[in-house]
Write a protein that holds these residues in place. Structure first.
Motif, PDB file in Angstrom:
ATOM      1  N   LEU A  55       0.828  -1.205   0.000  1.00  0.00           N
ATOM      2  CA  LEU A  55       0.000   0.000   0.000  1.00  0.00           C
ATOM      3  C   LEU A  55       0.866   1.260   0.000  1.00  0.00           C
ATOM      4  CD1 LEU A  55      -2.913   0.972  -0.031  1.00  0.00           C
ATOM      5  CD2 LEU A  55      -2.834   1.071   2.470  1.00  0.00           C
ATOM      6  N   GLU A  56       1.978   1.208   0.706  1.00  0.00           N
ATOM      7  CA  GLU A  56       2.920   2.329   0.691  1.00  0.00           C
ATOM      8  C   GLU A  56       3.432   2.577  -0.724  1.00  0.00           C
ATOM      9  OE1 GLU A  56       7.290   3.563   2.546  1.00  0.00           O
ATOM     10  OE2 GLU A  56       6.249   1.808   3.324  1.00  0.00           O
ATOM     11  N   CYS A  57       3.765   1.486  -1.420  1.00  0.00           N
ATOM     12  CA  CYS A  57       4.213   1.606  -2.812  1.00  0.00           C
ATOM     13  C   CYS A  57       3.107   2.151  -3.705  1.00  0.00           C
ATOM     14  CB  CYS A  57       4.669   0.247  -3.347  1.00  0.00           C
ATOM     15  SG  CYS A  57       6.225  -0.338  -2.671  1.00  0.00           S
ATOM     16  N   VAL A  58       1.899   1.707  -3.473  1.00  0.00           N
ATOM     17  CA  VAL A  58       0.748   2.156  -4.264  1.00  0.00           C
ATOM     18  C   VAL A  58       0.563   3.669  -4.116  1.00  0.00           C
ATOM     19  CG1 VAL A  58      -1.789   2.100  -4.365  1.00  0.00           C
ATOM     20  CG2 VAL A  58      -0.481  -0.035  -4.331  1.00  0.00           C
ATOM     21  N   CYS A  59       0.658   4.159  -2.867  1.00  0.00           N
ATOM     22  CA  CYS A  59       0.512   5.605  -2.626  1.00  0.00           C
ATOM     23  C   CYS A  59       1.592   6.395  -3.373  1.00  0.00           C
ATOM     24  CB  CYS A  59       0.591   5.905  -1.133  1.00  0.00           C
ATOM     25  SG  CYS A  59      -0.871   5.409  -0.210  1.00  0.00           S
ATOM     26  N   ASN A  60       2.821   5.912  -3.267  1.00  0.00           N
ATOM     27  CA  ASN A  60       3.915   6.598  -3.962  1.00  0.00           C
ATOM     28  C   ASN A  60       3.737   6.542  -5.474  1.00  0.00           C
ATOM     29  OD1 ASN A  60       5.992   7.773  -2.172  1.00  0.00           O
ATOM     30  ND2 ASN A  60       6.097   5.719  -1.318  1.00  0.00           N
ATOM     31  N   LYS A  61       3.378   5.368  -5.974  1.00  0.00           N
ATOM     32  CA  LYS A  61       3.224   5.216  -7.421  1.00  0.00           C
ATOM     33  C   LYS A  61       2.094   6.117  -7.936  1.00  0.00           C
ATOM     34  CE  LYS A  61       2.532   1.860 -11.127  1.00  0.00           C
ATOM     35  NZ  LYS A  61       2.476   0.439 -11.509  1.00  0.00           N
ATOM     36  N   ALA A  62       0.975   6.177  -7.221  1.00  0.00           N
ATOM     37  CA  ALA A  62      -0.129   7.055  -7.619  1.00  0.00           C
ATOM     38  C   ALA A  62       0.313   8.517  -7.645  1.00  0.00           C
ATOM     39  CB  ALA A  62      -1.310   6.871  -6.672  1.00  0.00           C
ATOM     40  N   PHE A  63       1.121   8.889  -6.658  1.00  0.00           N
ATOM     41  CA  PHE A  63       1.653  10.255  -6.590  1.00  0.00           C
ATOM     42  C   PHE A  63       2.531  10.558  -7.801  1.00  0.00           C
ATOM     43  CE2 PHE A  63       4.998  13.180  -4.927  1.00  0.00           C
ATOM     44  CZ  PHE A  63       4.191  14.281  -4.680  1.00  0.00           C
ATOM     45  N   PHE A  64       3.365   9.591  -8.189  1.00  0.00           N
ATOM     46  CA  PHE A  64       4.247   9.786  -9.344  1.00  0.00           C
ATOM     47  C   PHE A  64       3.437   9.877 -10.640  1.00  0.00           C
ATOM     48  CE2 PHE A  64       7.540   7.089  -6.824  1.00  0.00           C
ATOM     49  CZ  PHE A  64       7.780   8.170  -5.980  1.00  0.00           C
ATOM     50  N   ILE A  65       2.442   9.007 -10.778  1.00  0.00           N
ATOM     51  CA  ILE A  65       1.592   9.020 -11.978  1.00  0.00           C
ATOM     52  C   ILE A  65       0.894  10.377 -12.098  1.00  0.00           C
ATOM     53  CG2 ILE A  65      -0.431   8.002 -13.095  1.00  0.00           C
ATOM     54  CD1 ILE A  65       0.318   5.326 -11.739  1.00  0.00           C
ATOM     55  N   TYR A  66       0.361  10.851 -10.965  1.00  0.00           N
ATOM     56  CA  TYR A  66      -0.317  12.154 -10.946  1.00  0.00           C
ATOM     57  C   TYR A  66       0.632  13.275 -11.383  1.00  0.00           C
ATOM     58  CZ  TYR A  66      -1.970  16.534  -8.901  1.00  0.00           C
ATOM     59  OH  TYR A  66      -2.310  17.849  -8.703  1.00  0.00           O
ATOM     60  N   ASN A  67       1.862  13.241 -10.872  1.00  0.00           N
ATOM     61  CA  ASN A  67       2.838  14.284 -11.194  1.00  0.00           C
ATOM     62  C   ASN A  67       3.421  14.136 -12.595  1.00  0.00           C
ATOM     63  OD1 ASN A  67       3.516  16.307  -8.907  1.00  0.00           O
ATOM     64  ND2 ASN A  67       3.173  14.354  -7.852  1.00  0.00           N
ATOM     65  N   CYS A  68       3.099  13.047 -13.268  1.00  0.00           N
ATOM     66  CA  CYS A  68       3.432  12.918 -14.696  1.00  0.00           C
ATOM     67  C   CYS A  68       2.277  13.426 -15.560  1.00  0.00           C
ATOM     68  CB  CYS A  68       3.756  11.467 -15.039  1.00  0.00           C
ATOM     69  SG  CYS A  68       5.326  10.883 -14.360  1.00  0.00           S
ATOM     70  N   GLY A  69       1.272  14.015 -14.914  1.00  0.00           N
ATOM     71  CA  GLY A  69       0.165  14.614 -15.640  1.00  0.00           C
ATOM     72  C   GLY A  69      -0.984  13.675 -15.943  1.00  0.00           C
ATOM     73  N   LEU A  70      -1.014  12.510 -15.296  1.00  0.00           N
ATOM     74  CA  LEU A  70      -2.048  11.505 -15.581  1.00  0.00           C
ATOM     75  C   LEU A  70      -2.968  11.356 -14.368  1.00  0.00           C
ATOM     76  CD1 LEU A  70       0.415   8.949 -17.224  1.00  0.00           C
ATOM     77  CD2 LEU A  70      -1.171  10.454 -18.431  1.00  0.00           C
TER      78      LEU A  70
END
Length: 466
Positions: free
Chosen positions: A278-293
């Motif tokens: 879940l920690e990885c999921v939160c980070n990955k979602a944050f990165f995806i968002y900051n890539c404009g998606l």
């Protein structure tokens, strides 16, 4: 001699002059020798009653420069040659103390002063600590090229063993900056004498220390080298650690595409489960968002959270707060009505469990669900809480306050809070600086109708994070 009618046909006049000076030891004879060499190669030529100079190709004077270095080296007697050779193995900068121990040079500082006086190949960098340096890297490399390979190996081994001992006896009671410096040197000398595995392990120890000191770019440079090493390819545990460090480093320098790349590698290799996943999921979602998606980030986070919820009975409260907070932010961006529900769930969890940092971070985001004076009241609480606790959160609270004050028509309060946010985020090189600059442009447009100034602010924004 050249006449005073001396022009340059390229646009790099100043660069050409600096280039010739660089390879002239700040010595007029060397400078004139370089000029004659350039004339012989038709770089400087006489035409139409003028001396002209074409752009000098990179490293064109290197060979001539090396000849000057060798000539100056030959001015030294055999003892001084031995000293400068050992200095060349140490590096571009060196202390006389390292020459004395472990490289066994007696009265090294006196010898170095003689070398400086006779050859001008080195100079004293710091009279208080008696540090010396070569004129430049090329000078050191030229001297090193004259040393027998057996001597280079022996001296690097002595240096490596010396720093291994220093680290062993001081790693728990020394300044972290000094420890990092010792680890860098130790790893370098170990590698130079062929002890690659020891060098690799030393650099592995260095990475988390650099991260702790927020030297993320330096950590990234080392991680790049470690990830290409054969040792990494043959050890899954090491690879997992390096992927983990990499995505955290890239996250902290706002390079979200790289962060996303390495967290994907980490997930595939480490196969985390439960709260770790879940920690990885939160980070990955944050990165995806900051890539404009944004939409992709939202659906990914929601899907993975629902999957986690089915399989877990004991959840990490801090992680749940992070999930609900992020869902709320994404939903608000996408104009989904659920955003207030998830925001209030996160706020309640933080408050009930006395997780104060998370609680006040949520308060500084309260303009997601509140407006006007009520939002300002919550934002002021967050700002006051973080003032002496967390610079970035203090800056972000100030920025959010400025946004609310704009809509309340409070000109002075808006500018005061924008200035606080700008000064901190500029110093930290934080990607939210873009948002503050956009808010400045809105401020000048709304309060002063200075549209040209607002446009100029937008033009000057550094968009490298996007």
């Amino acid at each position: 001699m050249l006449s005073t009618k001396f022009i340059v046909t390229s646009t790099f006049l100043f660069c050409n002059i600096l280039y010739v000076i660089l390879y002239s030891f700040n010595n007029i004879e060397c400078f004139l020798s370089n000029i004659e060499y350039l004339k012989s190669k038709k770089i400087i030529y006489y035409e139409d009653n003028y001396w002209k100079c074409n752009e000098i190709p990179k490293d064109f004077l290197l060979c001539n420069y090396q000849q000057h270095i060798y000539a100056r080296y030959e001015m030294l007697d055999s003892t001084l040659k031995g000293v400068i050779q050992k200095a060349a193995v140490i590096g571009d900068e060196f202390s006389f103390k390292i020459l004395e121990n472990p490289l066994q040079v007696a009265m090294a500082n006196k010898a170095l002063d003689e070398i400086e006086s006779i050859s001008k190949l080195i100079n004293e960098k710091n009279k208080f600590e008696t540090f010396y340096c070569f004129n430049d890297s090329e000078t050191r490399l030229s001297v090193e090229s004259l040393i027998e390979s057996e001597k280079i190996f022996t001296w690097n081994k002595l240096l490596a063993d010396y720093y291994l001992e220093v680290i062993k006896h001081s790693q728990y009671n020394t300044n972290k900056l000094i420890l990092c410096d010792n680890l860098i040197k130790c790893g370098f000398y170990l590698k130079k004498c062929g002890r690659n595995k020891e060098s690799f392990i030393t650099y592995m120890k260095l990475v988390p220390l650099l991260m702790e000191m927020q030297a993320f770019y330096q950590a990234i440079d080392i991680l790049k080298e470690l990830l290409t090493n054969e040792i990494c390819n043959n050890d899954k545990r090491i690879k997992i650690s390096l992927y983990y460090y990499s995505y955290l480093c890239y996250k902290n320098v706002f390079q979200f595409k790289e962060a996303l790349n390495y967290i994907n590698k980490f997930i595939i290799t480490a196969k985390p489960e439960g709260n770790k996943m879940l920690e990885c999921v939160c980070n990955k979602a944050f990165f995806i968002y900051n890539c404009g998606l944004t939409r992709k980030a939202y659906h990914f986070l929601k899907r993975e959270y629902l999957q986690y919820k089915k399989s877990r009975k004991n959840s990490d409260i801090k992680l749940l707060i992070q999930v609900f907070s992020m869902l709320s932010s994404l939903e608000q961006t996408l104009n989904y009505k659920e955003y207030s529900v998830h925001f209030n769930m996160a706020l309640r969890l933080a408050y009930d469990n006395k997780i104060y940092d998370s609680y006040y971070i949520l308060l500084r985001k309260s303009s997601l669900v509140l407006t006007g004076t009520v939002a300002v009241e919550h934002l002021m609480k967050a700002k006051n809480y973080f003032k002496k606790r967390n610079d970035i959160e203090y800056a972000m609270s100030s920025y959010n306050l400025a946004s609310e004050y704009i809509y309340l028509g409070k000109k002075d309060a808006t500018l005061e809070n924008l200035n606080i946010a700008y000064n901190i985020l500029k110093m930290k090189d934080h990607n939210a600086l873009n948002c503050v600059q956009i808010e400045y442009s809105i401020y000048h447009s709304i309060f002063y109708s200075e549209y040209q100034k607002a446009y100029q602010i937008l033009k000057e924004i550094d968009w490298r994070y996007d």
